[in-house]
Motif scaffolding. Sequence first.
Motif, PDB file in Angstrom:
ATOM      1  N   UNK A  14       0.970  -1.190  -0.117  1.00  4.60           N
ATOM      2  CA  UNK A  14       0.219   0.034   0.018  1.00  4.60           C
ATOM      3  C   UNK A  14       0.952   1.066  -0.166  1.00  4.60           C
ATOM      4  N   UNK A  15       0.968   1.925  -0.891  1.00  8.10           N
ATOM      5  CA  UNK A  15       1.802   3.191  -1.209  1.00  8.10           C
ATOM      6  C   UNK A  15       0.771   4.358  -1.377  1.00  8.10           C
ATOM      7  N   UNK A  16       0.920   5.378  -0.563  1.00 14.44           N
ATOM      8  CA  UNK A  16       0.232   6.469  -0.646  1.00 14.44           C
ATOM      9  C   UNK A  16       1.276   7.647  -0.406  1.00 14.44           C
ATOM     10  N   UNK A  17       1.021   8.775  -1.340  1.00 13.98           N
ATOM     11  CA  UNK A  17       1.920   9.884  -1.142  1.00 13.98           C
ATOM     12  C   UNK A  17       3.493   9.420  -0.894  1.00 13.98           C
ATOM     13  N   UNK A  18       3.870   8.573  -1.845  1.00 15.66           N
ATOM     14  CA  UNK A  18       5.088   8.170  -1.909  1.00 15.66           C
ATOM     15  C   UNK A  18       5.545   7.361  -0.563  1.00 15.66           C
ATOM     16  N   UNK A  19       4.589   6.914   0.244  1.00 13.09           N
ATOM     17  CA  UNK A  19       5.022   6.432   1.528  1.00 13.09           C
ATOM     18  C   UNK A  19       3.992   5.135   1.565  1.00 13.09           C
ATOM     19  N   UNK A  20       4.925   4.107   1.890  1.00 12.69           N
ATOM     20  CA  UNK A  20       4.582   2.676   2.269  1.00 12.69           C
ATOM     21  C   UNK A  20       3.834   2.476   3.652  1.00 12.69           C
ATOM     22  N   UNK A  21       2.513   2.042   3.509  1.00  9.36           N
ATOM     23  CA  UNK A  21       1.939   1.776   4.916  1.00  9.36           C
ATOM     24  C   UNK A  21       1.399   0.453   5.061  1.00  9.36           C
ATOM     25  N   UNK A  22       2.151  -0.170   6.158  1.00  9.82           N
ATOM     26  CA  UNK A  22       1.819  -1.565   6.438  1.00  9.82           C
ATOM     27  C   UNK A  22       0.438  -1.893   6.980  1.00  9.82           C
ATOM     28  N   UNK A  23      -0.320  -2.642   6.367  1.00  8.06           N
ATOM     29  CA  UNK A  23      -1.504  -2.942   6.742  1.00  8.06           C
ATOM     30  C   UNK A  23      -1.919  -4.421   6.840  1.00  8.06           C
ATOM     31  N   UNK A  24      -2.695  -4.565   7.898  1.00  9.49           N
ATOM     32  CA  UNK A  24      -3.016  -6.011   8.291  1.00  9.49           C
ATOM     33  C   UNK A  24      -4.611  -5.960   8.665  1.00  9.49           C
ATOM     34  N   UNK A  25      -5.142  -7.127   8.780  1.00 10.30           N
ATOM     35  CA  UNK A  25      -6.383  -7.297   9.025  1.00 10.30           C
ATOM     36  C   UNK A  25      -6.440  -8.540   9.960  1.00 10.30           C
ATOM     37  N   UNK A  26      -7.603  -8.425  10.719  1.00  7.13           N
ATOM     38  CA  UNK A  26      -8.034  -9.712  11.707  1.00  7.13           C
ATOM     39  C   UNK A  26      -9.349  -9.878  11.329  1.00  7.13           C
ATOM     40  N   UNK A  27      -9.586 -11.239  11.163  1.00  8.73           N
ATOM     41  CA  UNK A  27     -11.029 -11.879  11.015  1.00  8.73           C
ATOM     42  C   UNK A  27     -11.532 -12.692  12.071  1.00  8.73           C
ATOM     43  N   UNK A  28     -13.017 -12.631  12.181  1.00  7.05           N
ATOM     44  CA  UNK A  28     -13.871 -13.444  12.934  1.00  7.05           C
ATOM     45  C   UNK A  28     -14.801 -14.167  12.427  1.00  7.05           C
ATOM     46  N   UNK A  29     -14.668 -15.602  12.369  1.00  7.72           N
ATOM     47  CA  UNK A  29     -15.650 -16.355  11.746  1.00  7.72           C
ATOM     48  C   UNK A  29     -16.597 -17.297  12.359  1.00  7.72           C
ATOM     49  N   UNK A  30     -17.906 -17.225  11.946  1.00  5.97           N
ATOM     50  CA  UNK A  30     -18.756 -17.892  12.820  1.00  5.97           C
ATOM     51  C   UNK A  30     -19.757 -18.542  11.804  1.00  5.97           C
TER      52      UNK A  30
END
Length: 373
Positions: free
Chosen positions: A322-338
Amino acid sequence: MRRIKQAAGKIFDSGFSTPPGMFDRTVIFQLRLLLGYAALVHSGFFLLGLIFFRSPFMIYHAAIVLGFFLFSKYIHSGNFILIYCLTFVEIGVHSYILYWFLGSMCAIELYHLLLVPVASYSLLLPYSKRFQTCFIILAFVCNAAAYTVFLLISQFYKRPLMVTEPVLTLFLVFSVVTVFGMSGLETYFFLSHIIGDFRIVEGQKNDLSLKASYDALTKIYNRWEISRRLDIAFEKSRKEDTPLSVCIGDLDNFKRINDTFGHNAGDFILKSVAQILNANVRRTDPLGRWGGEEFLLVMEAEADVCYRRAEILRKLIEEHLFVFDEKTIPVTITFGVASAGETTDTSTALVGLADKMLYKGKKEGRNRTEHQS
């Protein structure tokens, strides 16, 4: 008498001069085309008079052609009622002129039928329903009166046929073409106007429907729509006894992203994540923005299948640059499943269970997928 003058003045001011902005441009175009057709018809009568050397006949129709062009000019100033009234008068006078110059047996009564389609066009006038109704009734009353007078006059002052049989045949054909041509033109453009309006309304309705169903930022289903689709899937699952699972995803440390890189960067991350998710789920599995940085996925599958799919999505987001304004942004996500079962008798309870799994994943370190054991 003064009250009568005042009332007449109000009618003249409101009925004979309507601001052009109140009338649809399409209808103005239709009326102008109709007047052009009428001018063409009278040009034919002018030529008929020219061929058989009927000077008064020629002069009358030349004047009528000029009159229709003037009518066309009046349309732009909004004098619609005046145009209609003059058109009715012209049709009536025209029938008498033809009777006088051509004689009987010329089917003059056909021209009175023209008042029917012309009167119907008043439905497009920018006035109240009552005014339109009164106008149409008045038009038909005047037509009936004029036709009655015409029949009486033709009985007392019978005119012999003033033309030869070939000319009469030519005239009758021309009359039929005139009547049915003008009626057809009226019907075509009247219906095209209505159909055009209907299409515009349908387009606006579809546009509003899209706006009401989709999230403005991420372009996936909004909470209202994804909730509706979840309810439908839940009812189907209960009736048909088929598996159903939900997956809630929440971006990790999203507030920190906003605080560090700005809200524009946060919007960019939300849109990008939504695109990744949407591109990697089945078309039959509804995906929506549940709220804030949360996403909800509905799957007609067992919990373990949903879990494996969530893991694939999680890794795709983790590995994406993910690159915004020439800056790399680390992104992660957490999931919950039922998965739906005995403990989830409603769709709300099912989402609540998935939310608990999500909370568990957040508590145990984020960037992971938790599902009910």
